[in-house]
Design an enzyme around this catalytic site. Sequence first.
Site, mmCIF file in Angstrom:
data_model
loop_
_atom_site.group_PDB
_atom_site.id
_atom_site.type_symbol
_atom_site.label_atom_id
_atom_site.label_comp_id
_atom_site.label_asym_id
_atom_site.label_seq_id
_atom_site.Cartn_x
_atom_site.Cartn_y
_atom_site.Cartn_z
ATOM 1 N N THR A 114 -24.340 32.808 -14.672
ATOM 2 C CA THR A 114 -24.671 31.759 -15.650
ATOM 3 C C THR A 114 -25.689 32.217 -16.687
ATOM 4 O O THR A 114 -25.870 31.553 -17.700
ATOM 5 C CB THR A 114 -25.274 30.521 -14.948
ATOM 6 O OG1 THR A 114 -26.521 30.893 -14.346
ATOM 7 C CG2 THR A 114 -24.314 29.935 -13.932
ATOM 8 N N HIS A 149 -37.835 31.900 -34.022
ATOM 9 C CA HIS A 149 -38.904 30.931 -33.770
ATOM 10 C C HIS A 149 -39.740 31.243 -32.532
ATOM 11 O O HIS A 149 -40.903 30.835 -32.469
ATOM 12 C CB HIS A 149 -38.327 29.522 -33.638
ATOM 13 C CG HIS A 149 -37.826 28.987 -34.930
ATOM 14 N ND1 HIS A 149 -37.434 27.674 -35.075
ATOM 15 C CD2 HIS A 149 -37.642 29.561 -36.150
ATOM 16 C CE1 HIS A 149 -37.028 27.467 -36.326
ATOM 17 N NE2 HIS A 149 -37.142 28.606 -36.994
ATOM 18 N N CYS A 189 -25.872 37.577 -15.828
ATOM 19 C CA CYS A 189 -25.435 37.224 -14.474
ATOM 20 C C CYS A 189 -24.341 36.170 -14.641
ATOM 21 O O CYS A 189 -23.824 35.980 -15.738
ATOM 22 C CB CYS A 189 -26.589 36.759 -13.594
ATOM 23 S SG CYS A 189 -27.352 35.178 -14.028
ATOM 24 N N HIS A 229 -44.690 29.476 -36.467
ATOM 25 C CA HIS A 229 -44.163 29.826 -35.150
ATOM 26 C C HIS A 229 -45.097 30.777 -34.400
ATOM 27 O O HIS A 229 -45.103 30.802 -33.175
ATOM 28 C CB HIS A 229 -42.772 30.441 -35.278
ATOM 29 C CG HIS A 229 -41.823 29.575 -36.030
ATOM 30 N ND1 HIS A 229 -41.406 28.349 -35.561
ATOM 31 C CD2 HIS A 229 -41.245 29.738 -37.244
ATOM 32 C CE1 HIS A 229 -40.601 27.798 -36.447
ATOM 33 N NE2 HIS A 229 -40.493 28.614 -37.480
ATOM 34 N N ASP A 251 -26.101 41.540 -12.712
ATOM 35 C CA ASP A 251 -25.745 41.564 -11.302
ATOM 36 C C ASP A 251 -24.283 41.989 -11.213
ATOM 37 O O ASP A 251 -23.654 42.344 -12.217
ATOM 38 C CB ASP A 251 -26.026 40.217 -10.631
ATOM 39 C CG ASP A 251 -25.142 39.083 -11.131
ATOM 40 O OD1 ASP A 251 -24.273 39.306 -12.018
ATOM 41 O OD2 ASP A 251 -25.309 37.955 -10.635
#
Length: 149
Positions: A71, A102, A69, A137, A12
């Site tokens: 966060t 994983h 972005c 996994h 963003d």
Amino acid sequence: MTASQRIVLSSDHAAIPLRQAIAAHVAAKGWEVVDIGPTTPESTDYPKHGEAAARLVASGDCALGIVVCGTGQGIMMAANKVKGVRCGVCADTFSARMIRAHNDANMLALGARVVGEGLALEIVDAFLGAEFEGGRHAARVSMIKALEA
């Protein structure tokens, strides 16, 4: 160049400088960068940028994606709504390695207001340098994929 050597980047408005630094960094490592993020600082909505990058990964046009972005959380949530995408937000190198090793993550999300450029590039390197371990996994990743049905 094959899709296995292509990586999509988007962000963003809050993360343009970090995205551009990451683009230069991964290009220097031999990746073909598909940068679809904004170039001007006007406010823009992270969901559309996360989705657009995720669609290129899900289609196979790009092997991996990195979205950024403020966060990393919101753009990751948007990317994960696209079937076939497994995106994790990371603020440390251990997590970046583990989401690939994983969880077979094919996208990485970063927070431009959470990590500085130096750490972000280390996280990117950890993500790109890891490979899916398969084994026990693989069954768990299959369970995640089944949730999309």
